[in-house]
Motif scaffolding. Structure first.
Motif, PDB file in Angstrom:
ATOM      1  N   LEU A   1       6.299 -41.267-125.681  1.00 42.39           N
ATOM      2  CA  LEU A   1       6.545 -42.606-125.149  1.00 42.39           C
ATOM      3  C   LEU A   1       5.303 -43.215-124.516  1.00 42.39           C
TER       4      LEU A   1
ATOM      5  N   VAL B   1      12.550 -46.657-128.077  1.00 46.50           N
ATOM      6  CA  VAL B   1      12.512 -45.410-127.315  1.00 46.50           C
ATOM      7  C   VAL B   1      13.116 -44.265-128.126  1.00 46.50           C
TER       8      VAL B   1
ATOM      9  N   LEU C   1       7.210 -46.693-118.456  1.00 46.48           N
ATOM     10  CA  LEU C   1       6.951 -47.015-119.855  1.00 46.48           C
ATOM     11  C   LEU C   1       5.840 -48.043-119.960  1.00 46.48           C
TER      12      LEU C   1
END
Length: 322
Positions: free
Chosen positions: A173, A225, A315
């Motif tokens: 990620l 994701v 993120l």
């Protein structure tokens, strides 16, 4: 045609199927015992799922066929699926057949072997019981649901990933660690800065893989994701939408395979696999556990989804919907 004049089934709510006097009044006024309800089409099916044994008995005495099917299921099957053993006993007393073939091998009797009342019916000679794999699935479902505990809050999201660590999820990620103070501030009031809240996720190692979790927000289940997390493996995503209910997705090897599923829901159809029918029963109203089980994760506690993540990450800014 059903009309709203007291002679049909209109305006009977979910709890109306426990009211014997009301149901008798409707029947005596001309309501059709065989059809005319909005959800399942058959009053006996409605009563078997959510009514009382007394109402089930009354309707079973008046229908043309106590084993009539609707969408591949008899009223007895619905009583078993919804863990209503008293209703099932009332239907058996009225002549229902627990071993009538249906639902891809899951007759009412065979499904009952996976319930908390496996001795509800006597297994006749020649009828298949649970296989070793199915019995193991039942045992694991009970263990998993107990380990995770009750989860009543909405608004969270998660991604259950098979076979990778939390550190690998972080790498995939391209996420970076978040200060504990920032996490605490978000937890206290996630709505104060929604953009900041949506960028923060918790990641936890569990036996079998890892869990990505967001206490308030949908980011953990965003397509971008779960696609990244699923490369070379499988990922089950869930957003517990407080407005529209549980929204699920399954990604495999970097691509979305199923979208807008309803994990933990009660809808199951005969064209589904025998394994999925059993899973839908075992994890009825247990959306989080359904996702853990789908990914083959075997947590021993609920820390991955109760705010005690191994690490909290931010993120990167990008479009996680594509």
């Amino acid at each position: 045609m059903v009309v709203n004049d007291g002679s049909g089934w209109s305006s009977i709510g979910w709890d109306g199927w426990t009211n014997l006097s009301l149901v008798r009044t409707r029947l005596d006024a001309g309501a059709d015992p065989n059809s005319g309800t909005s959800f399942h089409g058959r009053p006996l099916h409605e009563a078997a799922e959510r009514g009382s044994p007394e109402v089930v008995t009354e309707l079973a005495q008046r229908v043309d066929d106590v084993d009539a099917e609707h969408e591949g299921r008899t009223a007895l099957w619905l009583a078993v699926f919804n863990n209503r053993p008293d209703n099932a006993r009332a239907l058996i007393a009225a002549g229902a057949n627990p071993w009538r073939p249906m639902m891809n091998g899951w007759s009412p009797g065979r499904l009952s072997l996976a319930t908390p009342t496996p001795d509800l019916f006597t297994l006749p000679d020649g009828e298949a019981g649970l296989s070793a794999t199915e019995a193991a699935a039942v045992a694991e479902a009970r263990r998993l649901i107990a380990a995770l505990g009750r989860f009543d809050d909405d608004g969270h999201s998660l991604a259950c990933v098979a076979g990778i660590t939390a550190a690998e999820a972080m790498r995939r990620l391209e996420a970076v660690p978040v200060d504990d103070a920032d996490v605490e501030e978000i937890m206290e009031d996630p709505w104060a800065d929604l953009d900041a809240s949506l960028s923060v996720i918790g990641v936890t190692d569990v036996p079998g893989g890892c869990v990505v979790f967001q206490p308030c927000g949908y980011a953990a289940s965003n397509p971008g994701v779960i696609e990244r997390l699923s490369v070379g493996t499988v990922c089950y995503g869930l957003f517990a939408n407080p407005k529209s209910g549980n929204q699920g997705a399954i990604a495999h090897d970097g691509a979305i395979e199923e979208w807008d599923t309803h994990p933990g829901g009660g809808s199951v159809y005969s064209e589904e696999s025998a394994e999925e029918i059993l899973a839908t029963y075992l994890y009825h109203h247990q959306a989080e556990a359904y996702c853990f089980a789908g990914a083959g994760l075997r947590p021993t506690d609920a820390r991955s989804i109760n705010g005690q993540a191994d690490m909290w990450l931010k993120l990167p800014e990008q479009d996680w919907w594509s």
